[in-house]
Design an enzyme around this catalytic site. Structure first.
Site, PDB file in Angstrom:
ATOM      1  N   ASP A  52       0.823  -1.206   0.000  1.00  0.00           N
ATOM      2  CA  ASP A  52       0.000   0.000   0.000  1.00  0.00           C
ATOM      3  C   ASP A  52       0.857   1.256   0.000  1.00  0.00           C
ATOM      4  O   ASP A  52       2.075   1.205   0.210  1.00  0.00           O
ATOM      5  CB  ASP A  52      -0.910   0.015   1.234  1.00  0.00           C
ATOM      6  N   TYR A 110       7.563  -9.512   7.272  1.00  0.00           N
ATOM      7  CA  TYR A 110       7.399  -8.070   7.410  1.00  0.00           C
ATOM      8  C   TYR A 110       7.908  -7.643   8.777  1.00  0.00           C
ATOM      9  O   TYR A 110       7.895  -8.427   9.737  1.00  0.00           O
ATOM     10  CB  TYR A 110       5.927  -7.668   7.315  1.00  0.00           C
TER      11      TYR A 110
END
Length: 244
Positions: A52, A110
């Site tokens: 994003d 992540y």
């Protein structure tokens, strides 16, 4: 046709995310433009993740098909000289025809960084989330154990996704603390839309005492998004590694 694999590092602060859009600056678009300038070919690259706006990457993986005669390991330089400063090709190589950056992936790691102090941070603020109220990191660490394993994580997904299944396997979830810097690492076979950011928001809710550690099991079983934590801002999130 030759198949070229890229390992990409980028600062997502000034991008509208990875995926090409009709309007807005995207990582996919600037890399495809650089490849066109290097080869004269209009190609489409496949990314391992559709990050994003505001999300960063240390090792995003992509691949593309080309008829160019440029050696696989030389694409790094050929593309880098035509890229803006906030995107860099770390490595390029020719791979087998069946390799696909997204569909060949076995998992990803992540990290999410929180600065936990009352004063906001001016230096490096685009790479972390400022949370001014004290967090109990030991309780947050206890909560991590409840997420590990294969579960239906629909309670930790933002609306807007059309995926068929919300079941994923989290292989590892742990927290490193260095002073007032809290870094959360999560490895899974795949992630739902905003899953990492909502899990981090839920850990924050544990850390500030608004949610009990034992409630995590119930939230997962019920699949109730409203009982989980907030979706934290994107700027603290970094795609660290993709596994094949």
């Amino acid at each position: 046709m030759r198949n070229i694999k890229l390992i990409i590092e980028f600062d997502g602060s000034n991008f509208c995310g990875w995926q090409r859009q009709p309007k807005g600056r995207t990582i996919q678009k600037v890399i495809e433009t650089a490849i066109f300038k290097a080869t004269g070919e209009e190609i489409m690259i496949n990314g391992s993740s559709r990050t994003d706006a505001g999300v960063h990457a240390r090792e995003m993986v992509a691949n593309f098909l080309t008829n160019s005669s440029i050696p696989g390991d030389k694409f790094r330089e050929a593309i880098n000289t035509r890229l803006p400063e906030d995107v860099s090709i770390i490595k390029s190589e020719e791979v087998s025809e069946d390799f696909h950056a997204r569909y060949s992936s076995k998992g990803k790691t992540y990290s999410y960084t929180i600065i936990n102090r009352y004063e906001r941070l001016s230096l490096g603020h685009q790479y972390l989330y400022h949370y001014k109220y004290r967090l109990d990191v030991n309780e947050m660490r206890r909560a991590c154990e409840y997420f590990i394993g294969r579960h239906d994580f629909r309670a930790f997904m933002s609306p807007g996704s059309s995926i068929k299944t919300t079941t994923r396997t989290i292989h590892d979830l742990y927290i490193d603390q260095n002073g007032n810097e809290i870094k959360i690492f999560i490895t899974a076979d795949g992630f739902l839309y905003n899953m990492v950011r909502i899990i981090v928001g839920t850990l924050i809710k544990i850390g500030n005492g608004k949610l009990e550690v034992e409630n995590i099991k119930d939230i997962i079983e019920e699949g109730n998004r409203k009982k989980a934590g907030m979706c934290v801002p994107p700027n603290g999130l970094i795609l660290e590694k993709v596994f094949y």
